[in-house]
Design a protein around this motif. Structure first.
Motif, PDB file in Angstrom:
ATOM      1  N   SER A 103       0.806  -1.222   0.000  1.00  0.00           N
ATOM      2  CA  SER A 103       0.000   0.000   0.000  1.00  0.00           C
ATOM      3  C   SER A 103       0.837   1.269   0.000  1.00  0.00           C
ATOM      4  O   SER A 103       0.294   2.366  -0.204  1.00  0.00           O
ATOM      5  CB  SER A 103      -0.941   0.009   1.208  1.00  0.00           C
ATOM      6  OG  SER A 103      -0.194  -0.083   2.424  1.00  0.00           O
ATOM      7  N   SER A 104       2.154   1.148   0.236  1.00  0.00           N
ATOM      8  CA  SER A 104       3.003   2.346   0.236  1.00  0.00           C
ATOM      9  C   SER A 104       3.345   2.807  -1.172  1.00  0.00           C
ATOM     10  O   SER A 104       3.874   3.901  -1.357  1.00  0.00           O
ATOM     11  CB  SER A 104       4.296   2.075   1.015  1.00  0.00           C
ATOM     12  OG  SER A 104       5.093   1.105   0.349  1.00  0.00           O
ATOM     13  N   LEU A 105       3.059   1.974  -2.176  1.00  0.00           N
ATOM     14  CA  LEU A 105       3.349   2.338  -3.559  1.00  0.00           C
ATOM     15  C   LEU A 105       2.199   3.148  -4.154  1.00  0.00           C
ATOM     16  O   LEU A 105       1.077   3.126  -3.631  1.00  0.00           O
ATOM     17  CB  LEU A 105       3.582   1.076  -4.393  1.00  0.00           C
ATOM     18  CG  LEU A 105       4.820   0.242  -4.033  1.00  0.00           C
ATOM     19  CD1 LEU A 105       4.857  -1.029  -4.868  1.00  0.00           C
ATOM     20  CD2 LEU A 105       6.094   1.047  -4.251  1.00  0.00           C
ATOM     21  N   PRO A 106       2.449   3.857  -5.251  1.00  0.00           N
ATOM     22  CA  PRO A 106       1.379   4.625  -5.904  1.00  0.00           C
ATOM     23  C   PRO A 106       0.230   3.712  -6.347  1.00  0.00           C
ATOM     24  O   PRO A 106       0.432   2.528  -6.624  1.00  0.00           O
ATOM     25  CB  PRO A 106       2.083   5.271  -7.098  1.00  0.00           C
ATOM     26  CG  PRO A 106       3.533   5.272  -6.735  1.00  0.00           C
ATOM     27  CD  PRO A 106       3.755   4.059  -5.897  1.00  0.00           C
ATOM     28  N   VAL A 107      -0.941   4.270  -6.417  1.00  0.00           N
ATOM     29  CA  VAL A 107      -2.107   3.523  -6.876  1.00  0.00           C
ATOM     30  C   VAL A 107      -1.837   2.987  -8.286  1.00  0.00           C
ATOM     31  O   VAL A 107      -1.326   3.706  -9.145  1.00  0.00           O
ATOM     32  CB  VAL A 107      -3.370   4.410  -6.861  1.00  0.00           C
ATOM     33  CG1 VAL A 107      -4.556   3.670  -7.457  1.00  0.00           C
ATOM     34  CG2 VAL A 107      -3.668   4.861  -5.443  1.00  0.00           C
TER      35      VAL A 107
ATOM     36  N   ASN B  20       4.706  -6.131  -9.829  1.00  0.00           N
ATOM     37  CA  ASN B  20       4.505  -4.803 -10.412  1.00  0.00           C
ATOM     38  C   ASN B  20       5.763  -4.194 -10.995  1.00  0.00           C
ATOM     39  O   ASN B  20       5.756  -3.061 -11.443  1.00  0.00           O
ATOM     40  CB  ASN B  20       3.928  -3.853  -9.364  1.00  0.00           C
ATOM     41  CG  ASN B  20       4.769  -3.831  -8.097  1.00  0.00           C
ATOM     42  OD1 ASN B  20       5.984  -3.915  -8.155  1.00  0.00           O
ATOM     43  ND2 ASN B  20       4.115  -3.741  -6.942  1.00  0.00           N
TER      44      ASN B  20
ATOM     45  N   GLN C  43       0.224   0.482  -8.756  1.00  0.00           N
ATOM     46  CA  GLN C  43       1.477  -0.269  -8.658  1.00  0.00           C
ATOM     47  C   GLN C  43       1.547  -1.082  -7.364  1.00  0.00           C
ATOM     48  O   GLN C  43       2.575  -1.656  -7.055  1.00  0.00           O
ATOM     49  CB  GLN C  43       2.674   0.685  -8.716  1.00  0.00           C
ATOM     50  CG  GLN C  43       2.757   1.521  -9.970  1.00  0.00           C
ATOM     51  CD  GLN C  43       3.951   2.456  -9.943  1.00  0.00           C
ATOM     52  OE1 GLN C  43       4.966   2.197  -9.287  1.00  0.00           O
ATOM     53  NE2 GLN C  43       3.838   3.579 -10.646  1.00  0.00           N
ATOM     54  N   GLN C  44       0.454  -1.088  -6.624  1.00  0.00           N
ATOM     55  CA  GLN C  44       0.496  -1.703  -5.301  1.00  0.00           C
ATOM     56  C   GLN C  44       0.437  -3.231  -5.350  1.00  0.00           C
ATOM     57  O   GLN C  44       1.023  -3.913  -4.516  1.00  0.00           O
ATOM     58  CB  GLN C  44      -0.654  -1.157  -4.449  1.00  0.00           C
ATOM     59  CG  GLN C  44      -0.540   0.339  -4.175  1.00  0.00           C
ATOM     60  CD  GLN C  44      -1.717   0.882  -3.397  1.00  0.00           C
ATOM     61  OE1 GLN C  44      -2.729   0.198  -3.211  1.00  0.00           O
ATOM     62  NE2 GLN C  44      -1.613   2.120  -2.921  1.00  0.00           N
TER      63      GLN C  44
END
Length: 301
Positions: A259-263, A270, A265-266
């Motif tokens: 969830s720390s990655l951009p929407v 990825n 790419q979560q």
């Protein structure tokens, strides 16, 4: 045989467009001569310091060589001549628990030409030999030199418990956690030298086995899988498991979400071609760059 008689001995052509190196350290290791015969005559007069030579017909230069501890190197236009008696008419010495590997240019037939090599493989890790394999090299008449004796690891034992492995009763296999940190290639080599393979979470039983030796679920564990050859096709060291288009051939699938990655790419995987290796973190899989170094678990099977 390509050769010429020189004072009761014969030098034969070993290889064209090559040279032997280093030289013999005779005090004057190269001279100008009219031809290879004269070069051989001088080499013969220098024996036992010289028993081979490099001949450069383009500039009439001769280099003198003593064969122990030399290697063949590419040298366009050069010709390597060796004393015809510098062969091994006996087989290299046997090594306990190791199998001769005749894949280094010599097929095992006698006499073995000068500089013939044979390696000694351990049965359990012939699929990935050590970086410096144990070798024997013909360096003179019936003279076999053993190479890498002090740097090649021993063959893995038949009792993995003695190597720090723990038996997991549910699958009857042995597991060991290594702190590392290492990348997938390095970790795979360590496991292989144990006679094991780099473990991967391929089913509930193996996951439990991995957690029996690596219980910290916040610690990322390098897995024995990669999709370097074909993006999305994950090849595992355990041949019973495979992923095509990032989908396992069995219903067992545990791709995770970061969830720390951009929407967008979560959801793993990825990383595309930038992330061709795999980790286990908690109960989930994530793709990572193959250069990342982390702890890992070996599976003795």
């Amino acid at each position: 045989m390509f050769g010429f008689p020189v004072q009761s001995t014969t030098f034969r052509l070993l290889k064209q467009d090559a040279k032997l190196w280093p030289l013999a350290e005779t005090g004057k290791d190269w001279v100008k001569t009219r031809n290879a015969v004269d070069c051989g005559s001088i080499c013969h007069s220098l024996r036992p310091i010289c028993n081979a030579f490099n001949w450069y017909p383009g500039n009439f230069t001769c280099e003198y060589v003593k064969t122990p501890n030399v290697t063949l190197q590419d040298a366009p236009g050069a010709m390597v001549y060796v004393n015809s008696s510098s062969v091994c008419e006996t087989l290299p010495p046997p090594m306990a628990n190791r199998t001769p590997n005749f894949s280094h240019g010599w097929n095992g037939s006698l006499p073995a030409p000068l500089l013939s090599e044979v390696s000694y493989d351990c049965p359990r890790h012939s699929r990935c030999p050590p970086p410096l394999p144990l070798k024997a090299k013909c360096v003179g008449f019936n003279a076999w030199e053993i190479l890498n004796l002090n740097v090649t690891p021993p063959c893995p034992g038949t009792v993995p418990l003695a190597q720090g492995y723990r038996l997991f009763l549910e699958d009857g296999r042995f597991y060991k956690r290594y702190q590392g940190p290492m990348n997938r290639t390095e970790a795979s080599q360590v496991c292989c030298l144990d006679g094991a393979r780099l473990a991967s979470d391929t089913n509930v039983t193996v996951y439990s086995a991995i957690r029996s030796v690596a219980p910290n679920t916040t610690e990322a564990i390098v897995q024995g899988a990669t999709d370097e050859l074909v993006e999305g096709t994950w090849i595992y060291e355990d041949p019973s498991f495979l992923q095509v288009n990032n989908t396992p051939i069995t219903p067992y699938i545990w791709w995770g979400t970061n969830s720390s990655l951009p929407v967008g790419q979560q959801k793993a995987p990825n990383g595309g071609q930038n992330k061709n290796c795999l980790i286990l973190l908690g109960v989930y899989w994530f793709d990572i760059p193959c250069a990342m170094r982390l702890p890992f678990v070996c599976q003795y099977y």
